[in-house]
Design an enzyme around this catalytic site. Sequence first.
Site, short mmCIF file in Angstrom:
data_model
loop_
_atom_site.label_atom_id
_atom_site.label_comp_id
_atom_site.label_asym_id
_atom_site.label_seq_id
_atom_site.Cartn_x
_atom_site.Cartn_y
_atom_site.Cartn_z
N ARG A 51 -17.92 1.53 67.41
CA ARG A 51 -18.90 1.39 68.50
C ARG A 51 -19.14 -0.06 68.86
O ARG A 51 -20.24 -0.44 69.28
CB ARG A 51 -20.23 2.08 68.15
CG ARG A 51 -20.12 3.59 68.00
CD ARG A 51 -21.49 4.21 67.79
NE ARG A 51 -21.38 5.62 67.41
CZ ARG A 51 -22.26 6.26 66.65
NH1 ARG A 51 -23.33 5.63 66.21
NH2 ARG A 51 -22.10 7.53 66.36
N ARG A 55 -23.67 0.32 73.71
CA ARG A 55 -25.04 0.01 74.12
C ARG A 55 -25.60 -1.29 73.55
O ARG A 55 -26.61 -1.78 74.03
CB ARG A 55 -25.96 1.18 73.75
CG ARG A 55 -25.69 2.44 74.56
CD ARG A 55 -26.47 3.61 74.01
NE ARG A 55 -26.00 4.02 72.70
CZ ARG A 55 -26.56 4.97 71.96
NH1 ARG A 55 -27.65 5.57 72.41
NH2 ARG A 55 -26.07 5.29 70.79
N ARG A 64 -22.13 0.30 83.15
CA ARG A 64 -22.33 1.74 83.02
C ARG A 64 -23.50 2.25 83.83
O ARG A 64 -23.72 3.47 83.90
CB ARG A 64 -22.56 2.11 81.56
CG ARG A 64 -21.35 2.43 80.71
CD ARG A 64 -20.78 3.82 80.93
NE ARG A 64 -21.75 4.86 81.10
CZ ARG A 64 -22.37 5.51 80.11
NH1 ARG A 64 -22.13 5.19 78.86
NH2 ARG A 64 -23.24 6.47 80.38
N ASP A 100 -14.75 9.27 74.21
CA ASP A 100 -15.63 10.11 73.41
C ASP A 100 -14.80 11.22 72.80
O ASP A 100 -13.80 11.67 73.40
CB ASP A 100 -16.75 10.71 74.26
CG ASP A 100 -17.81 11.38 73.40
OD1 ASP A 100 -18.78 10.69 73.02
OD2 ASP A 100 -17.66 12.57 73.08
N TYR A 175 -19.15 20.98 66.87
CA TYR A 175 -19.78 20.91 68.19
C TYR A 175 -19.56 22.21 68.97
O TYR A 175 -20.47 22.73 69.63
CB TYR A 175 -19.23 19.74 68.98
CG TYR A 175 -19.86 18.41 68.63
CD1 TYR A 175 -21.21 18.18 68.86
CD2 TYR A 175 -19.10 17.38 68.10
CE1 TYR A 175 -21.80 16.96 68.53
CE2 TYR A 175 -19.67 16.16 67.78
CZ TYR A 175 -21.02 15.96 68.00
OH TYR A 175 -21.60 14.76 67.68
#
Length: 368
Positions: A51, A55, A64, A100, A175
């Site tokens: 990562r 962010r 973004r 992702d 998921y």
Amino acid sequence: MSANDLPRTADAASAGETPATGRRQTATHDSAFLKACRREPVPHTPVWFMRQAGRSLPEYCEVRRGIGMLESCMKPELVTEITLQPVRRHDVDAAIYFSDIVVPLKAIGVDLDIKPGVGPVVERPIRTRADLERLRDLEPGDVAYVTEAVRMLTGELGATPLIGFAGAPFTLASYLVEGGPSRNHEHTKAMMYGDPQLWADLLDRLADITAAFLKVQIEAGASAVQLFDSWVGALAPADYRRSVMPASAKVFSAVAGYGVPRIHFGVGTGELLGLLGEAGADVVGVDWRIPLDEAARRVGPGKALQGNLDPAVLFAPREAVEAKAREVLDAASGLEGHVFNLGHGVLPDTDPDALTRLVAYVHEQTAR
């Protein structure tokens, strides 16, 4: 030829090409990152962060703005810019492809979205054999934007390796079966224990999809691949060996012929580390819960290790960060190969300057 050479055919190796693609060796071959993955001597311990693109970077938030996560993953120019941002800022030794783990599922028609503050949410969970039939094979044309972005990136990165990645079958299955993130994985484990044949068929189908997704990235130019099994730490070793490892091993086997390093990472996997390597990884990722020297004992010889600073340490003062990083380097001093990383992903509120300083510190402390 050393015993730690990765699989290559004799003709491809002598020509400097990967056997599946005929792509000639690039400038990344002698990078510190790939040397460490191959357990060869390095000029310094290589560093990258899971990562690292995301962010924590203000420039990421800027590009973004107003664009959904899945939409972002399908825009090659945007993916290229986001992937390059931490390389420019931090001087890391490898880039990680921005995407992702659910992208290949979306590409084959699974009705899902990534909801802010929640994560991937699946509209119609996979619970029955009829549901399984909705998962078709992934074709390269389904993710043409990935091929384009990887080619753009390798052209920009030059000697800096690009790491491709995918979600491992167990985590993708979780998921799909749960319908979204889960704390206890009730539905997942219920299928695994209650309908083992359906479970095995689901993971086998996901192994094929995952392998196809990794092949697209490798054939476009990725220098290494990482298989993320984020949720597999929820399993006992016996359950992992019986019900999960065959699918992960199938993924690693499917890309073995390309000769690129294969990294395997999961969270809370201290009791599974040996099995993660046994599944076929060349490099085993380690979270922060276990020191690297003990991890090496559990993994056994013949594997490099990746990790494993606690991401939360980066919120401490610089001196504390460096002291904890020194502990990681000391624990790694006897390893056959070591790639410095965090024990999980960069936390969203991390100060980017702390990451930049950490890269410089590791490089300075390990310069040969």
